[in-house]
Scaffold this motif. Structure first.
Motif, mmCIF file in Angstrom:
data_model
loop_
_atom_site.group_PDB
_atom_site.id
_atom_site.type_symbol
_atom_site.label_atom_id
_atom_site.label_comp_id
_atom_site.label_asym_id
_atom_site.label_seq_id
_atom_site.Cartn_x
_atom_site.Cartn_y
_atom_site.Cartn_z
ATOM 1 N N LEU A 139 0.829 -1.216 0.000
ATOM 2 C CA LEU A 139 0.000 0.000 0.000
ATOM 3 C C LEU A 139 0.858 1.259 0.000
ATOM 4 C CD1 LEU A 139 -2.810 -1.110 2.476
ATOM 5 C CD2 LEU A 139 -2.947 -0.964 -0.015
ATOM 6 N N LYS A 140 1.964 1.234 0.716
ATOM 7 C CA LYS A 140 2.876 2.386 0.720
ATOM 8 C C LYS A 140 3.438 2.650 -0.675
ATOM 9 C CE LYS A 140 7.300 3.867 2.734
ATOM 10 N NZ LYS A 140 8.123 3.731 1.498
ATOM 11 N N ASP A 141 3.948 1.607 -1.323
ATOM 12 C CA ASP A 141 4.579 1.778 -2.637
ATOM 13 C C ASP A 141 3.552 2.107 -3.717
ATOM 14 O OD1 ASP A 141 7.070 1.331 -1.558
ATOM 15 O OD2 ASP A 141 7.118 -0.800 -2.071
ATOM 16 N N PHE A 142 2.411 1.428 -3.700
ATOM 17 C CA PHE A 142 1.389 1.679 -4.721
ATOM 18 C C PHE A 142 0.803 3.077 -4.574
ATOM 19 C CE2 PHE A 142 2.045 -2.538 -5.827
ATOM 20 C CZ PHE A 142 1.186 -2.989 -6.808
ATOM 21 N N THR A 143 0.602 3.520 -3.364
ATOM 22 C CA THR A 143 0.109 4.877 -3.154
ATOM 23 C C THR A 143 1.100 5.897 -3.700
ATOM 24 O OG1 THR A 143 -1.122 4.217 -1.180
ATOM 25 C CG2 THR A 143 -0.632 6.556 -1.418
ATOM 26 N N ALA A 144 2.382 5.628 -3.519
ATOM 27 C CA ALA A 144 3.411 6.569 -3.963
ATOM 28 C C ALA A 144 3.432 6.719 -5.477
ATOM 29 C CB ALA A 144 4.784 6.116 -3.451
ATOM 30 N N PHE A 145 3.523 5.606 -6.221
ATOM 31 C CA PHE A 145 3.621 5.765 -7.680
ATOM 32 C C PHE A 145 2.290 6.181 -8.302
ATOM 33 C CE2 PHE A 145 3.092 0.972 -7.803
ATOM 34 C CZ PHE A 145 1.949 0.912 -8.597
ATOM 35 N N THR A 146 1.183 5.790 -7.679
ATOM 36 C CA THR A 146 -0.114 6.244 -8.177
ATOM 37 C C THR A 146 -0.261 7.750 -7.996
ATOM 38 O OG1 THR A 146 -1.117 4.114 -7.618
ATOM 39 C CG2 THR A 146 -2.617 5.962 -7.971
ATOM 40 N N THR A 147 0.129 8.253 -6.841
ATOM 41 C CA THR A 147 0.059 9.691 -6.564
ATOM 42 C C THR A 147 0.894 10.485 -7.557
ATOM 43 O OG1 THR A 147 -0.304 9.278 -4.201
ATOM 44 C CG2 THR A 147 0.476 11.467 -4.818
ATOM 45 N N ALA A 148 2.100 9.999 -7.851
ATOM 46 C CA ALA A 148 2.987 10.707 -8.778
ATOM 47 C C ALA A 148 2.389 10.758 -10.179
ATOM 48 C CB ALA A 148 4.354 10.026 -8.807
ATOM 49 N N GLN A 149 1.832 9.645 -10.656
ATOM 50 C CA GLN A 149 1.236 9.629 -11.994
ATOM 51 C C GLN A 149 0.012 10.534 -12.063
ATOM 52 O OE1 GLN A 149 0.697 5.813 -13.893
ATOM 53 N NE2 GLN A 149 2.564 4.947 -13.029
ATOM 54 N N MET A 150 -0.854 10.452 -11.070
ATOM 55 C CA MET A 150 -2.073 11.265 -11.089
ATOM 56 C C MET A 150 -1.751 12.751 -10.977
ATOM 57 S SD MET A 150 -4.891 9.069 -8.934
ATOM 58 C CE MET A 150 -6.087 10.392 -9.074
ATOM 59 N N LYS A 151 -0.751 13.088 -10.192
ATOM 60 C CA LYS A 151 -0.369 14.491 -10.039
ATOM 61 C C LYS A 151 0.059 15.085 -11.370
ATOM 62 C CE LYS A 151 2.877 17.532 -7.615
ATOM 63 N NZ LYS A 151 4.020 17.578 -6.659
ATOM 64 N N ASP A 152 0.812 14.349 -12.163
ATOM 65 C CA ASP A 152 1.319 14.885 -13.426
ATOM 66 C C ASP A 152 0.233 14.974 -14.491
ATOM 67 O OD1 ASP A 152 3.805 15.409 -12.475
ATOM 68 O OD2 ASP A 152 4.790 13.677 -13.373
ATOM 69 N N PHE A 153 -0.722 14.057 -14.481
ATOM 70 C CA PHE A 153 -1.808 14.138 -15.457
ATOM 71 C C PHE A 153 -2.942 15.054 -14.992
ATOM 72 C CE2 PHE A 153 -0.075 10.340 -17.592
ATOM 73 C CZ PHE A 153 -0.290 10.698 -18.909
ATOM 74 N N GLY A 154 -3.058 15.240 -13.694
ATOM 75 C CA GLY A 154 -4.071 16.149 -13.182
ATOM 76 C C GLY A 154 -5.399 15.506 -12.880
ATOM 77 N N GLU A 155 -5.651 14.322 -13.415
ATOM 78 C CA GLU A 155 -6.893 13.603 -13.135
ATOM 79 C C GLU A 155 -6.723 12.152 -13.551
ATOM 80 O OE1 GLU A 155 -9.802 15.656 -15.629
ATOM 81 O OE2 GLU A 155 -9.775 13.964 -17.021
ATOM 82 N N PHE A 156 -7.688 11.334 -13.116
ATOM 83 C CA PHE A 156 -7.681 9.917 -13.473
ATOM 84 C C PHE A 156 -8.886 9.661 -14.374
ATOM 85 C CE2 PHE A 156 -7.826 5.270 -12.343
ATOM 86 C CZ PHE A 156 -6.537 4.985 -12.765
ATOM 87 N N PRO A 157 -8.738 8.878 -15.425
ATOM 88 C CA PRO A 157 -9.831 8.728 -16.400
ATOM 89 C C PRO A 157 -11.059 7.981 -15.889
ATOM 90 C CG PRO A 157 -7.704 8.106 -17.362
ATOM 91 C CD PRO A 157 -7.499 8.224 -15.886
ATOM 92 N N VAL A 158 -10.938 7.216 -14.799
ATOM 93 C CA VAL A 158 -12.070 6.404 -14.325
ATOM 94 C C VAL A 158 -12.272 6.621 -12.825
ATOM 95 C CG1 VAL A 158 -11.879 4.630 -16.107
ATOM 96 C CG2 VAL A 158 -10.508 4.430 -14.029
ATOM 97 N N ASP A 159 -13.427 6.157 -12.321
ATOM 98 C CA ASP A 159 -13.822 6.411 -10.937
ATOM 99 C C ASP A 159 -13.159 5.483 -9.935
ATOM 100 O OD1 ASP A 159 -15.508 8.440 -11.813
ATOM 101 O OD2 ASP A 159 -17.217 7.083 -12.044
ATOM 102 N N GLU A 160 -12.811 4.280 -10.355
ATOM 103 C CA GLU A 160 -12.114 3.347 -9.481
ATOM 104 C C GLU A 160 -11.265 2.419 -10.334
ATOM 105 O OE1 GLU A 160 -15.054 1.132 -7.277
ATOM 106 O OE2 GLU A 160 -15.095 -0.449 -8.797
ATOM 107 N N TYR A 161 -10.335 1.718 -9.685
ATOM 108 C CA TYR A 161 -9.390 0.907 -10.443
ATOM 109 C C TYR A 161 -9.075 -0.359 -9.653
ATOM 110 C CZ TYR A 161 -5.394 -0.118 -13.466
ATOM 111 O OH TYR A 161 -4.521 -0.704 -14.362
ATOM 112 N N HIS A 162 -8.827 -1.460 -10.403
ATOM 113 C CA HIS A 162 -8.576 -2.761 -9.783
ATOM 114 C C HIS A 162 -7.264 -3.358 -10.298
ATOM 115 C CE1 HIS A 162 -12.726 -3.295 -8.132
ATOM 116 N NE2 HIS A 162 -12.965 -2.377 -9.056
ATOM 117 N N PHE A 163 -6.321 -3.618 -9.384
ATOM 118 C CA PHE A 163 -5.151 -4.448 -9.683
ATOM 119 C C PHE A 163 -5.519 -5.883 -9.297
ATOM 120 C CE2 PHE A 163 -3.252 -0.298 -8.781
ATOM 121 C CZ PHE A 163 -2.288 -0.157 -9.773
#
Length: 577
Positions: free
Chosen positions: A195-219
């Motif tokens: 959860l620590k690592d996934f939150t980190a790289f997800t946050t970085a990607q979303m910050k640069d794009f400014g938004e996420f294309p969908v409401d929820e996501y499943h790994f």
């Protein structure tokens, strides 16, 4: 609305019983089975797994039909309002793009097994799944009981799901989006670390794009007891097959992070920013595109880059991935014969296998290096104010949100609009041509205060002789021959099995014998398709296979120090490469 009913009455046989119901619009109805799946740009020919194909009217009467191609059926539907198609689908493959059934789980990629009426892909679909009690569900579509609904066929076939006895589940949230992580086949996930690592790289990607294309996501991870590595992107989910299970949080953990960051980035790039040739998808035939370097190359580069940018990877861990790209590039002799764009087009010929030796290159590997070069190009042209990330965000907001596909001309224009520089000639030479990358790679790394360093690999067979081998019985099978090497000039061939060196039986110790005779002329006895042949190799002092890495330039300039800091977030002068 199209309705599908899945049953799993005899899981040990690995056939899923499927019923598909369609409203009738014409006197003749054409039923199409998908020929491929998005995310894998090669023909899958899924109809090869179909048996017991039948078609019935609403009264249960058998209808006449003809199979008119490998995956298309023509049905006489005169006088019918509804038809039901019944067939069984063989589900025995376990990879990130397959469908699989046994007595413990049902795993479905609907694009493998859901027949459709071509031209009606925008119609809503409902899927009923009959599985034993006690099965948990993981998937991107909402489920009520045994019913799953999709707003269109496009959405349905882009939404894999799993029903299984044991699923480990957890969630995290970034920017108001809930991210689900599912594990099947792994009983003790290290949730704190994940959860620590996934939150980190997800946050970085979303910050640069400014938004996420969908409401929820499943790994959705399907963990295997044996070695496995494969991921497939979907709009609001990814299926990732990894193994061995015993080492997921050991040596395999970097793979888990790498493929997860890669597939998440695909949510923007490929699932949203999509080549115009695939907008919309046509599942019935090849969707040729030269843009593999954008779809997979940029994603490969950015997936690893965001692990560095988010702090999940150290600089050394990230550069290790860059070194892999460099070494794969220099060891692929297809780069002299076939362009990256041509190789993208031709994934449909032989898929993702190596194919004919020295014929083509990898859109993942070469595309990632091109992405790196593009990143540096944009940095140079903007005094490090912009990067490739700004180009991708430009494409997202100006094409995906406007519901448009992207062409190569669009990509070039986006680079120009963001950077003020024109990469047309670079694309012509390095993407559409076979100009070697050495000089432009060296120039790009120099801008970052780095230079490439090449040292001979340790194995004599690779460095001094120029062959890659794998042990085969009592000999060593040659799998690759370096063009112009001692082995090549001496007449050795791919497929030869080396049995003896200078009349000594190699007995599993090829490199030791080559080291022993390093200063002597070499004579080899090989088994070539059952015939023993002797070949004498020339004596040279050349080294062929090399290991490529990076080192700091001597006395980097202020510009180089600034560029390296922009690229990595680290200070070059304090970095130990």
């Amino acid at each position: 609305m199209t309705k599908y009913i899945f049953s799993t009455d005899f899981p040990q046989q690995q056939y899923i019983q499927i019923k598909a119901e369609f409203d009738v619009r014409e006197e003749v109805t054409y039923l199409q089975f998908p020929a491929w799946r998005p995310g894998r740009y090669e023909l899958g020919n899924f109809a090869k797994n179909v048996r017991s194909f039948q078609v019935f009217s609403e009264e249960g009467k058998k209808l006449n039909f003809s199979k008119i191609s490998k995956d298309t059926w023509e049905v006489d539907t005169s006088g019918c309002k509804v038809i039901q198609v019944r067939y069984s689908y063989y589900a025995a493959d376990m990879n990130a793009g397959s469908t699989y059934l046994d007595d413990s789980m049902l795993y479905v990629n609907p694009v493998n097994c859901c027949i459709y009426c071509k031209g009606r892909e925008e119609e809503a679909c409902v899927l009923e799944v009959n599985v034993p009690e006690g099965r948990e569900y993981a998937g991107g579509l909402k489920r009520e009981g045994n019913r799953i609904e999709a707003e269109s066929y496009h959405v349905l076939v882009d939404s894999p799901f799993v029903f299984a006895k044991e699923l480990e589940h957890n969630t995290y949230e970034v920017g108001g989006v809930v991210f689900h992580i599912w594990f099947h086949g792994l009983n003790r996930p290290d949730w704190e670390r994940i959860l620590k690592d996934f939150t980190a790289f997800t946050t970085a990607q979303m910050k640069d794009f400014g938004e996420f294309p969908v409401d929820e996501y499943h790994f959705i991870f399907l963990i295997q007891p044996q070695r496995a590595y494969h991921g497939v992107e979907h709009q609001n989910s990814t299926i990732i097959v990894l193994g061995p299970s015993i080492d997921i949080f050991g040596s395999v953990y970097d793979d888990l992070l790498g493929v997860s960051s890669h597939e998440l980035y695909h949510t923007w790039n490929v699932k949203s920013i999509r080549p115009v040739e695939m907008y919309p998808y046509d599942y019935s035939r090849e969707n040729y595109s030269p843009l593999g370097y954008l779809c997979e190359g940029v994603t490969t580069y950015m997936g690893d880059y965001y692990l560095l940018k988010s702090g999940v990877f150290s600089l050394k861990e990230y550069l290790k991935e860059v070194y892999k790209l460099l070494n794969k590039h220099f060891e692929n002799f297809g780069r002299f014969h076939y362009s990256v764009a041509e190789s993208s087009f031709d994934t449909w010929l032989d898929g993702y296998t190596a194919g004919a030796p020295g014929r083509k290159v990898s859109i993942y590997n070469e595309g990632a290096l091109i992405a790196l070069l593009t990143d540096v190009f944009v940095m140079q042209k903007t005094d490090n104010r912009k990067s490739l990330n700004d180009v991708m965000r430009y494409l997202y907001y100006n094409y995906y949100l406007d519901k448009k596909g992207v062409s190569e001309a669009d990509y070039l224009q986006a680079i120009k609009d963001v950077s003020g520089g024109d990469m047309y000639e670079i694309f012509e030479k390095y993407i559409h041509g076979t100009t070697t990358f050495e000089s432009i790679l060296a120039d790009s790394f120099e801008y970052l205060g780095l230079e490439m360093e090449a040292t001979p690999v340790s194995q004599t067979s690779l460095a001094a002789i120029g062959i890659k081998t794998t042990q085969s019985g009592e000999g060593w099978m040659i799998t690759t021959v370096y063009p112009g090497s001692d082995a090549d000039v001496g007449g050795l061939m791919i497929g030869d099995k080396i049995m003896a060196v200078n009349n000594y039986f190699v007995d599993g110790e090829l490199d030791k014998w080559l080291d022993y005779f390093r200063n002597d002329q070499l004579t080899m006895v090989v088994n070539r398709k059952g015939k023993l042949i002797e070949r004498t190799l020339p004596q040279t002092d050349k080294n062929y296979y090399l290991n490529y890495s990076l080192k700091k330039v001597y006395k980097p300039s202020v510009i180089q120090l600034q560029a390296f800091r922009k690229w990595t977030g680290f200070k070059l002068e304090e970095t130990d490469l």
